[in-house]
Write a protein that holds these residues in place. Structure first.
Motif, PDB file in Angstrom:
ATOM      1  N   LEU A 146      -8.536   8.494   4.993  1.00 18.62           N
ATOM      2  CA  LEU A 146      -7.303   8.010   5.823  1.00 18.62           C
ATOM      3  C   LEU A 146      -7.600   8.103   7.305  1.00 18.62           C
ATOM      4  CD1 LEU A 146      -4.423   8.916   3.247  1.00 18.62           C
ATOM      5  CD2 LEU A 146      -4.818   6.521   4.180  1.00 18.62           C
ATOM      6  N   THR A 147      -8.346   9.319   7.860  1.00 16.01           N
ATOM      7  CA  THR A 147      -8.376   9.383   9.160  1.00 16.01           C
ATOM      8  C   THR A 147      -9.154   8.288   9.946  1.00 16.01           C
ATOM      9  OG1 THR A 147     -10.442  10.781   8.895  1.00 16.01           O
ATOM     10  CG2 THR A 147      -8.553  11.938   8.820  1.00 16.01           C
ATOM     11  N   GLU A 148      -9.665   7.364   9.153  1.00 13.43           N
ATOM     12  CA  GLU A 148     -10.306   6.090   9.765  1.00 13.43           C
ATOM     13  C   GLU A 148      -9.327   5.028   9.989  1.00 13.43           C
ATOM     14  OE1 GLU A 148     -13.777   5.251  10.259  1.00 13.43           O
ATOM     15  OE2 GLU A 148     -14.163   7.354  10.079  1.00 13.43           O
ATOM     16  N   ILE A 149      -8.121   5.186   9.443  1.00  5.88           N
ATOM     17  CA  ILE A 149      -7.032   4.145   9.654  1.00  5.88           C
ATOM     18  C   ILE A 149      -6.278   4.724  10.784  1.00  5.88           C
ATOM     19  CG2 ILE A 149      -4.881   3.235   8.787  1.00  5.88           C
ATOM     20  CD1 ILE A 149      -6.011   3.811   5.957  1.00  5.88           C
ATOM     21  N   PRO A 150      -5.889   3.790  11.784  1.00  8.04           N
ATOM     22  CA  PRO A 150      -4.851   4.257  12.938  1.00  8.04           C
ATOM     23  C   PRO A 150      -3.842   4.984  12.245  1.00  8.04           C
ATOM     24  CG  PRO A 150      -5.683   1.985  13.309  1.00  8.04           C
ATOM     25  CD  PRO A 150      -6.057   2.465  11.753  1.00  8.04           C
ATOM     26  N   ALA A 151      -3.178   6.142  13.052  1.00 11.55           N
ATOM     27  CA  ALA A 151      -2.067   6.885  12.481  1.00 11.55           C
ATOM     28  C   ALA A 151      -0.768   5.938  12.390  1.00 11.55           C
ATOM     29  CB  ALA A 151      -1.998   7.843  13.611  1.00 11.55           C
ATOM     30  N   GLU A 152      -0.736   5.190  13.099  1.00 11.90           N
ATOM     31  CA  GLU A 152       0.497   4.324  12.891  1.00 11.90           C
ATOM     32  C   GLU A 152       0.474   3.343  11.528  1.00 11.90           C
ATOM     33  OE1 GLU A 152      -2.128   1.892  16.060  1.00 11.90           O
ATOM     34  OE2 GLU A 152      -1.393   3.916  15.417  1.00 11.90           O
ATOM     35  N   HIS A 153      -0.559   3.187  11.097  1.00 11.44           N
ATOM     36  CA  HIS A 153      -0.766   2.546   9.947  1.00 11.44           C
ATOM     37  C   HIS A 153      -1.094   3.207   8.453  1.00 11.44           C
ATOM     38  CE1 HIS A 153      -1.618  -1.429  12.435  1.00 11.44           C
ATOM     39  NE2 HIS A 153      -0.347  -1.060  12.300  1.00 11.44           N
ATOM     40  N   ARG A 154      -0.802   4.461   8.840  1.00  9.47           N
ATOM     41  CA  ARG A 154      -0.910   5.511   7.557  1.00  9.47           C
ATOM     42  C   ARG A 154       0.458   5.614   6.807  1.00  9.47           C
ATOM     43  NH1 ARG A 154      -3.660  10.255  10.777  1.00  9.47           N
ATOM     44  NH2 ARG A 154      -5.467   9.228  11.651  1.00  9.47           N
ATOM     45  N   HIS A 155       0.751   4.260   6.068  1.00 13.14           N
ATOM     46  CA  HIS A 155       1.890   4.021   5.533  1.00 13.14           C
ATOM     47  C   HIS A 155       1.580   3.263   4.072  1.00 13.14           C
ATOM     48  CE1 HIS A 155       5.635   2.046   4.520  1.00 13.14           C
ATOM     49  NE2 HIS A 155       6.186   2.991   5.389  1.00 13.14           N
ATOM     50  N   MET A 156       2.298   3.460   3.143  1.00 14.61           N
ATOM     51  CA  MET A 156       2.093   3.151   2.029  1.00 14.61           C
ATOM     52  C   MET A 156       2.127   1.379   1.969  1.00 14.61           C
ATOM     53  SD  MET A 156       1.210   3.725  -1.062  1.00 14.61           S
ATOM     54  CE  MET A 156       1.451   5.506  -1.182  1.00 14.61           C
ATOM     55  N   LEU A 157       3.032   0.783   2.552  1.00 15.35           N
ATOM     56  CA  LEU A 157       2.717  -0.551   2.639  1.00 15.35           C
ATOM     57  C   LEU A 157       1.650  -1.211   3.398  1.00 15.35           C
ATOM     58  CD1 LEU A 157       6.792  -1.664   2.705  1.00 15.35           C
ATOM     59  CD2 LEU A 157       5.146  -1.442   0.868  1.00 15.35           C
ATOM     60  N   TRP A 158       1.274  -0.389   4.510  1.00 14.01           N
ATOM     61  CA  TRP A 158       0.132  -0.883   5.328  1.00 14.01           C
ATOM     62  C   TRP A 158      -1.282  -0.874   4.267  1.00 14.01           C
ATOM     63  CZ3 TRP A 158      -0.697  -3.953   9.055  1.00 14.01           C
ATOM     64  CH2 TRP A 158       0.433  -4.184  10.006  1.00 14.01           C
ATOM     65  N   LEU A 159      -1.082   0.062   3.488  1.00 15.18           N
ATOM     66  CA  LEU A 159      -2.480   0.396   2.459  1.00 15.18           C
ATOM     67  C   LEU A 159      -2.590  -1.074   1.736  1.00 15.18           C
ATOM     68  CD1 LEU A 159      -2.613   3.948   1.649  1.00 15.18           C
ATOM     69  CD2 LEU A 159      -3.642   2.965   3.580  1.00 15.18           C
ATOM     70  N   PHE A 160      -1.357  -1.470   1.192  1.00 17.83           N
ATOM     71  CA  PHE A 160      -1.505  -2.605   0.333  1.00 17.83           C
ATOM     72  C   PHE A 160      -1.693  -3.882   1.267  1.00 17.83           C
ATOM     73  CE2 PHE A 160       0.125   0.406  -2.860  1.00 17.83           C
ATOM     74  CZ  PHE A 160      -0.597  -0.040  -3.876  1.00 17.83           C
ATOM     75  N   PHE A 161      -0.861  -4.175   2.270  1.00 16.10           N
ATOM     76  CA  PHE A 161      -0.846  -5.317   2.860  1.00 16.10           C
ATOM     77  C   PHE A 161      -1.439  -5.534   4.299  1.00 16.10           C
ATOM     78  CE2 PHE A 161       3.154  -5.092   0.261  1.00 16.10           C
ATOM     79  CZ  PHE A 161       3.008  -6.250  -0.267  1.00 16.10           C
ATOM     80  N   GLY A 162      -2.254  -4.220   4.565  1.00 14.86           N
ATOM     81  CA  GLY A 162      -3.072  -4.473   5.764  1.00 14.86           C
ATOM     82  C   GLY A 162      -4.512  -4.469   5.475  1.00 14.86           C
ATOM     83  N   GLY A 163      -4.982  -4.846   4.326  1.00 13.09           N
ATOM     84  CA  GLY A 163      -6.271  -5.118   3.845  1.00 13.09           C
ATOM     85  C   GLY A 163      -7.036  -4.155   3.591  1.00 13.09           C
ATOM     86  N   TYR A 164      -6.596  -2.799   3.376  1.00  7.64           N
ATOM     87  CA  TYR A 164      -7.276  -1.655   3.069  1.00  7.64           C
ATOM     88  C   TYR A 164      -7.833  -1.710   1.313  1.00  7.64           C
ATOM     89  CZ  TYR A 164      -6.194   0.158   7.522  1.00  7.64           C
ATOM     90  OH  TYR A 164      -5.873   0.089   8.761  1.00  7.64           O
ATOM     91  N   MET A 165      -7.063  -1.922   0.643  1.00  4.04           N
ATOM     92  CA  MET A 165      -7.039  -1.680  -0.817  1.00  4.04           C
ATOM     93  C   MET A 165      -7.163  -3.015  -1.631  1.00  4.04           C
ATOM     94  SD  MET A 165      -4.912   1.870  -1.404  1.00  4.04           S
ATOM     95  CE  MET A 165      -3.252   1.289  -1.751  1.00  4.04           C
ATOM     96  N   HIS A 166      -7.182  -4.155  -1.108  1.00  4.75           N
ATOM     97  CA  HIS A 166      -7.043  -5.656  -1.627  1.00  4.75           C
ATOM     98  C   HIS A 166      -8.389  -5.671  -2.599  1.00  4.75           C
ATOM     99  CE1 HIS A 166      -6.446  -9.780  -2.523  1.00  4.75           C
ATOM    100  NE2 HIS A 166      -5.258  -9.640  -1.821  1.00  4.75           N
ATOM    101  N   GLU A 167      -9.528  -5.271  -1.855  1.00  3.55           N
ATOM    102  CA  GLU A 167     -10.802  -5.309  -2.852  1.00  3.55           C
ATOM    103  C   GLU A 167     -10.816  -4.623  -3.943  1.00  3.55           C
ATOM    104  OE1 GLU A 167     -12.368  -8.347  -2.442  1.00  3.55           O
ATOM    105  OE2 GLU A 167     -11.142  -8.917  -0.907  1.00  3.55           O
ATOM    106  N   LEU A 168     -10.461  -3.314  -3.578  1.00  4.72           N
ATOM    107  CA  LEU A 168     -10.759  -1.978  -4.311  1.00  4.72           C
ATOM    108  C   LEU A 168      -9.916  -2.041  -5.711  1.00  4.72           C
ATOM    109  CD1 LEU A 168     -12.113   0.607  -4.836  1.00  4.72           C
ATOM    110  CD2 LEU A 168     -10.179   1.568  -3.642  1.00  4.72           C
ATOM    111  N   ILE A 169      -8.596  -2.693  -5.728  1.00  2.00           N
ATOM    112  CA  ILE A 169      -7.671  -2.524  -6.613  1.00  2.00           C
ATOM    113  C   ILE A 169      -7.572  -3.974  -7.346  1.00  2.00           C
ATOM    114  CG2 ILE A 169      -5.191  -2.335  -7.448  1.00  2.00           C
ATOM    115  CD1 ILE A 169      -4.843  -0.412  -4.859  1.00  2.00           C
ATOM    116  N   GLN A 170      -8.123  -4.002  -8.876  1.00  2.00           N
ATOM    117  CA  GLN A 170      -8.120  -4.935  -9.334  1.00  2.00           C
ATOM    118  C   GLN A 170      -7.039  -5.915  -9.503  1.00  2.00           C
ATOM    119  OE1 GLN A 170     -11.508  -6.397  -9.781  1.00  2.00           O
ATOM    120  NE2 GLN A 170     -11.669  -4.840  -8.263  1.00  2.00           N
ATOM    121  N   ASN A 171      -5.802  -4.900 -10.021  1.00  2.00           N
ATOM    122  CA  ASN A 171      -4.495  -5.570 -10.312  1.00  2.00           C
ATOM    123  C   ASN A 171      -3.566  -5.356  -8.894  1.00  2.00           C
ATOM    124  OD1 ASN A 171      -4.622  -2.948 -10.780  1.00  2.00           O
ATOM    125  ND2 ASN A 171      -2.795  -2.979 -12.075  1.00  2.00           N
TER     126      ASN A 171
END
Length: 312
Positions: A146-171
């Motif tokens: 998570l330190t690779e992510i800008p501090a202002e985007h270390r938020h649960m919704l940014w993880l889902f809707f900011g492009g971080y976990m879209h490919e990793l999470i199948q559902n």
């Protein structure tokens, strides 16, 4: 307190619940010609035992006081479940609670030790804004640092809707919608705060999915949800998410991810943990506190934050 924002959220919630309800669901005859979907304002007013004019003013976000008795009558009329009823009461509340009393980063040492004790299971701590306050090494092993992510985007919704976990999470869609509905259920008392407005604005600009689902005003309480991952190093894993509320009046919560039995996930988490410890021992002492991205993700890691979000 920005009461206008609270009233606007309340009006939007009532409107979305009204149009989603069909006349036959509440014992009213089906109308052959309808200009609007769902119930009419007059229908809701009749079912709740209040005047149509007064209810219309409520949906128009007018400055009127609403008693708990009337709100409960509206909840019955609109067939709200427990979480939706609580959300309705929170939006109409005059409670001046603020989320500013909880630091936006970091947790007490004891809470960090609790997170670390969950290893090799991923765990993190969220603040009342759903911002990520702290996490353990297992969380990094599975999802990246998570330190690779800008501090202002270390938020649960940014993880889902900011492009971080879209490919990793199948559902992904199921999990993202659930996280959004849970966020909305938990933050009804904070909709007047500037951070809330800014977060919704920025995510709406960055994600078409967020923009579409936000308009639906879905509400969901905490539940155990299965998250299916396709990890680039160890393959398929299934984790069940569970949250624990920290009992210190801070609205902080610990989110745990437990391996689903019979999926081999426990073994794969242990394997990732072994790899992580091995990497840590092999790094020079001077570099052990530097941000590290798990090597399994290195080939997928974009060169910059802008590249990571270029599709938005």
């Amino acid at each position: 307190m920005n009461c206008d924002q609270r009233r606007a959220e309340l009006a939007d919630f009532l409107r979305t619940r009204r149009v989603a309800l069909q006349p036959e669901e509440v014992g009213l005859p089906t109308r052959s010609s309808r200009r609007t979907p769902g119930l009419r304002r007059e229908d809701v007013a009749d079912l709740a035992g209040i005047s149509a004019c007064w209810y219309t003013r409520l949906e128009q976000a007018r400055d009127i006081r609403v008693s708990d008795h009337v709100l409960n009558s509206l909840a019955e009329a609109l067939r709200l479940n427990t979480e939706e009823r609580d959300h309705l009461l929170a939006l109409a509340s005059e409670d001046v609670r603020s989320s500013a009393r909880v630091p936006t980063d970091g947790v007490p040492p004891a809470l960090q030790r609790i997170l670390d004790s969950q290893h090799p299971h991923p765990a993190l701590a969220l603040g009342p804004r759903f911002n990520i306050l702290a996490w353990n090494q297992a969380r990094t092993d599975v999802y990246g640092d998570l330190t690779e992510i800008p501090a202002e985007h270390r938020h649960m919704l940014w993880l889902f809707f900011g492009g971080y976990m879209h490919e990793l999470i199948q559902n992904w869609e199921q999990c993202a919608r659930s996280a959004l509905a849970e966020f909305r259920a938990a933050t009804g008392l904070y909709v007047h705060e500037p951070w809330f407005t800014s977060l919704v604005r920025d995510l709406s600009r960055n994600s078409t999915e967020f923009r579409s689902w936000w308009r639906q005003h879905e509400i969901e309480g905490r539940h155990v949800a299965a998250r299916e991952l396709r990890h680039p190093s160890v393959g398929r894993m299934v984790l069940e998410e569970c949250a624990l509320i920290v009992d210190d009046c801070s609205d902080r919560r610990i989110v745990l991810e437990i391996p689903q039995p019979g999926t081999g996930t426990e073994r794969k988490l242990a394997e990732l943990s072994c790899r992580s410890r091995s990497r840590s021992r092999s790094r020079p002492q001077w570099s052990r506190n530097a941000p590290v991205w798990a090597p399994a993700y290195e080939s997928q890691r974009p060169a910059s934050w802008e590249q990571r979000n270029r599709r938005f």
